[in-house]
Design a protein around this motif. Sequence first.
Motif, PDB file in Angstrom:
ATOM      1  N   MET A 133      28.547  83.320  22.467  1.00 43.08           N
ATOM      2  CA  MET A 133      29.088  82.767  23.704  1.00 43.08           C
ATOM      3  C   MET A 133      28.505  81.365  23.965  1.00 43.08           C
ATOM      4  SD  MET A 133      29.111  84.928  27.127  1.00 43.08           S
ATOM      5  CE  MET A 133      29.109  84.104  28.663  1.00 43.08           C
ATOM      6  N   CYS A 134      27.233  81.240  23.651  1.00 47.82           N
ATOM      7  CA  CYS A 134      26.565  79.949  23.843  1.00 47.82           C
ATOM      8  C   CYS A 134      27.195  78.905  22.912  1.00 47.82           C
ATOM      9  CB  CYS A 134      25.070  80.133  23.538  1.00 47.82           C
ATOM     10  SG  CYS A 134      24.093  78.728  24.006  1.00 47.82           S
ATOM     11  N   ALA A 135      27.481  79.322  21.696  1.00 52.08           N
ATOM     12  CA  ALA A 135      28.087  78.396  20.734  1.00 52.08           C
ATOM     13  C   ALA A 135      29.469  77.959  21.219  1.00 52.08           C
ATOM     14  CB  ALA A 135      28.165  79.068  19.360  1.00 52.08           C
ATOM     15  N   ALA A 146      26.188  73.729  18.310  1.00 48.32           N
ATOM     16  CA  ALA A 146      24.804  73.517  18.719  1.00 48.32           C
ATOM     17  C   ALA A 146      24.063  72.787  17.610  1.00 48.32           C
ATOM     18  CB  ALA A 146      24.149  74.852  19.021  1.00 48.32           C
ATOM     19  N   GLY A 147      22.842  72.340  17.938  1.00 49.55           N
ATOM     20  CA  GLY A 147      22.069  71.524  17.000  1.00 49.55           C
ATOM     21  C   GLY A 147      21.784  72.205  15.684  1.00 49.55           C
ATOM     22  N   THR A 148      20.925  71.615  14.940  1.00 49.79           N
ATOM     23  CA  THR A 148      20.702  72.066  13.577  1.00 49.79           C
ATOM     24  C   THR A 148      19.515  73.012  13.477  1.00 49.79           C
ATOM     25  OG1 THR A 148      19.366  70.115  13.283  1.00 49.79           O
ATOM     26  CG2 THR A 148      21.647  69.985  12.526  1.00 49.79           C
ATOM     27  N   TYR A 160      16.590  83.111  23.997  1.00 47.96           N
ATOM     28  CA  TYR A 160      17.010  84.472  24.363  1.00 47.96           C
ATOM     29  C   TYR A 160      18.523  84.595  24.168  1.00 47.96           C
ATOM     30  CZ  TYR A 160      18.976  82.935  28.858  1.00 47.96           C
ATOM     31  OH  TYR A 160      19.745  82.343  29.828  1.00 47.96           O
ATOM     32  N   PRO A 161      18.996  85.850  23.988  1.00 44.72           N
ATOM     33  CA  PRO A 161      20.434  86.048  23.745  1.00 44.72           C
ATOM     34  C   PRO A 161      21.234  85.860  25.030  1.00 44.72           C
ATOM     35  CG  PRO A 161      19.291  88.160  23.783  1.00 44.72           C
ATOM     36  CD  PRO A 161      18.238  87.116  23.965  1.00 44.72           C
ATOM     37  N   TRP A 162      21.947  84.770  25.120  1.00 38.50           N
ATOM     38  CA  TRP A 162      22.629  84.355  26.345  1.00 38.50           C
ATOM     39  C   TRP A 162      23.655  85.385  26.799  1.00 38.50           C
ATOM     40  CZ3 TRP A 162      26.937  80.435  27.538  1.00 38.50           C
ATOM     41  CH2 TRP A 162      26.701  79.775  28.735  1.00 38.50           C
ATOM     42  N   THR A 163      24.490  85.853  25.865  1.00 38.41           N
ATOM     43  CA  THR A 163      25.580  86.757  26.214  1.00 38.41           C
ATOM     44  C   THR A 163      25.066  88.015  26.910  1.00 38.41           C
ATOM     45  OG1 THR A 163      26.726  85.957  24.258  1.00 38.41           O
ATOM     46  CG2 THR A 163      27.583  87.974  25.260  1.00 38.41           C
ATOM     47  N   SER A 164      23.925  88.533  26.461  1.00 39.85           N
ATOM     48  CA  SER A 164      23.406  89.785  27.037  1.00 39.85           C
ATOM     49  C   SER A 164      23.078  89.646  28.518  1.00 39.85           C
ATOM     50  CB  SER A 164      22.125  90.220  26.338  1.00 39.85           C
ATOM     51  OG  SER A 164      22.230  90.067  24.977  1.00 39.85           O
ATOM     52  N   PHE A 165      22.887  88.425  28.989  1.00 39.52           N
ATOM     53  CA  PHE A 165      22.465  88.233  30.381  1.00 39.52           C
ATOM     54  C   PHE A 165      23.552  87.535  31.209  1.00 39.52           C
ATOM     55  CE2 PHE A 165      18.804  88.960  27.787  1.00 39.52           C
ATOM     56  CZ  PHE A 165      18.128  89.916  28.524  1.00 39.52           C
ATOM     57  N   HIS A 166      24.776  87.637  30.698  1.00 38.31           N
ATOM     58  CA  HIS A 166      25.920  86.963  31.302  1.00 38.31           C
ATOM     59  C   HIS A 166      26.135  87.370  32.763  1.00 38.31           C
ATOM     60  CE1 HIS A 166      29.603  84.850  31.543  1.00 38.31           C
ATOM     61  NE2 HIS A 166      30.367  85.909  31.584  1.00 38.31           N
ATOM     62  N   SER A 235      20.047  71.472  22.947  1.00 35.87           N
ATOM     63  CA  SER A 235      21.478  71.159  23.065  1.00 35.87           C
ATOM     64  C   SER A 235      22.132  71.881  24.239  1.00 35.87           C
ATOM     65  CB  SER A 235      22.215  71.568  21.794  1.00 35.87           C
ATOM     66  OG  SER A 235      21.651  70.933  20.690  1.00 35.87           O
ATOM     67  N   PHE A 236      21.596  73.054  24.596  1.00 32.69           N
ATOM     68  CA  PHE A 236      22.168  73.790  25.735  1.00 32.69           C
ATOM     69  C   PHE A 236      22.168  72.920  26.982  1.00 32.69           C
ATOM     70  CE2 PHE A 236      21.426  76.359  29.562  1.00 32.69           C
ATOM     71  CZ  PHE A 236      22.615  77.082  29.584  1.00 32.69           C
ATOM     72  N   PHE A 237      21.080  72.187  27.210  1.00 37.36           N
ATOM     73  CA  PHE A 237      20.993  71.359  28.418  1.00 37.36           C
ATOM     74  C   PHE A 237      21.960  70.168  28.334  1.00 37.36           C
ATOM     75  CE2 PHE A 237      16.915  73.536  27.957  1.00 37.36           C
ATOM     76  CZ  PHE A 237      16.887  74.218  29.162  1.00 37.36           C
ATOM     77  N   VAL A 238      22.189  69.694  27.105  1.00 34.40           N
ATOM     78  CA  VAL A 238      23.158  68.600  26.921  1.00 34.40           C
ATOM     79  C   VAL A 238      24.557  69.110  27.290  1.00 34.40           C
ATOM     80  CG1 VAL A 238      24.088  66.915  25.275  1.00 34.40           C
ATOM     81  CG2 VAL A 238      21.718  67.695  25.034  1.00 34.40           C
ATOM     82  N   ALA A 239      24.860  70.331  26.838  1.00 33.79           N
ATOM     83  CA  ALA A 239      26.174  70.913  27.150  1.00 33.79           C
ATOM     84  C   ALA A 239      26.313  71.174  28.655  1.00 33.79           C
ATOM     85  CB  ALA A 239      26.360  72.212  26.360  1.00 33.79           C
ATOM     86  N   LEU A 240      25.210  71.591  29.263  1.00 33.01           N
ATOM     87  CA  LEU A 240      25.204  71.861  30.699  1.00 33.01           C
ATOM     88  C   LEU A 240      25.505  70.569  31.469  1.00 33.01           C
ATOM     89  CD1 LEU A 240      24.591  74.453  32.198  1.00 33.01           C
ATOM     90  CD2 LEU A 240      22.176  73.815  32.236  1.00 33.01           C
TER      91      LEU A 240
END
Length: 300
Positions: A133-135, A146-148, A160-166, A235-240
Amino acid sequence: MSADTVLEGARPPVPNYAFDPSDPWTTTMQSGLARAGLRGCHVYEVGVGSGTNVVFMLRECGAELVLGSDLDPRLAVLAKRFVEQAAPELHDRFRPIHGAVNLIDVPAALAETAEVDVVVACLPQVPDPYDAMCARFHVAQLSAPAGTVSQVADHIAHYYPWTSFHEYPYNAVGLGLIEALLRRVRAALPAAEVVLNLSCRAGKEVLLRLLRANHYRPEELASRIVRQHHGTDISFFVALEAAIGGTGYERDFVCEFYRDPHGYEPISAHEARERLAHPGEPVYHELCVLRGHPERQRWT
Ligand SMILES: C[S@@+](CC[C@H](N)C(=O)[O-])C[C@H]1O[C@@H](n2cnc3c(N)ncnc32)[C@H](O)[C@@H]1O
């Protein structure tokens, strides 16, 4: 040497990556723990890691008993061994809870928490870039994956696994695992305080709101500007940041990164990630230790 080291006499193998006591995350957390009034308390550390904080809380803070568990089942073993070596006179005041324990989600952990006064934690606050989901969020915002980042031995210490805490509202800003912990503690231990070591990358104000939204009155115990770990993919914060762009909420939600170690020169998450691509260009962010005082339940 391989990423995992088999310590003499220890079975199963325990990883050699767990936090080193001079790591700025550890020293900042310990500054906060020193001010948390732990003397005589029963403390539960969720994500006990190497056991460094266990020794600190028993020896320096005067905690009476420390319980600890971790999602990585090798770490309770490592922590026990570390406490036995570093503080043999105190080792019977540390009770590890063995196995892979997500937050406090196993019966043995819940049973042990019955008489806990304070729950402490320093848990991941960056979604796993491999999370499906994060991807997708990433591709939608940046038209790029996402980054490398590659999956290294200490991956679960950083992500942490993002989807599990959706289902948790603050998951949207990378704080889903922390919000899940607050909800679990609130339900199982309504009178317990929480002491959390938190990054301010998604904004300090958001952290205060997260605590209040979950019925804890926040109090700052320690704060420090630290260097962004070069191995963590931000990269998550860049996407945010990209997701907020054009919504009219750009002033209300600002990712907090800095070019300098004093926090005088704010930069965007985008610029922070660009700088991290070059070894000589450090990036900094604030870390803070917040105590949450439980607000009294109101029964209607
Ligand atoms: C940043 S490290 C801090 C470790 C420890 N507090 C220390 O200072 O040595 C985060 C720890 O949280 C653990 N962790 C990650 N996700 C977890 C979860 N869902 N439940 C419990 N522990 C978790 C990791 O295995 C790691 O040991």
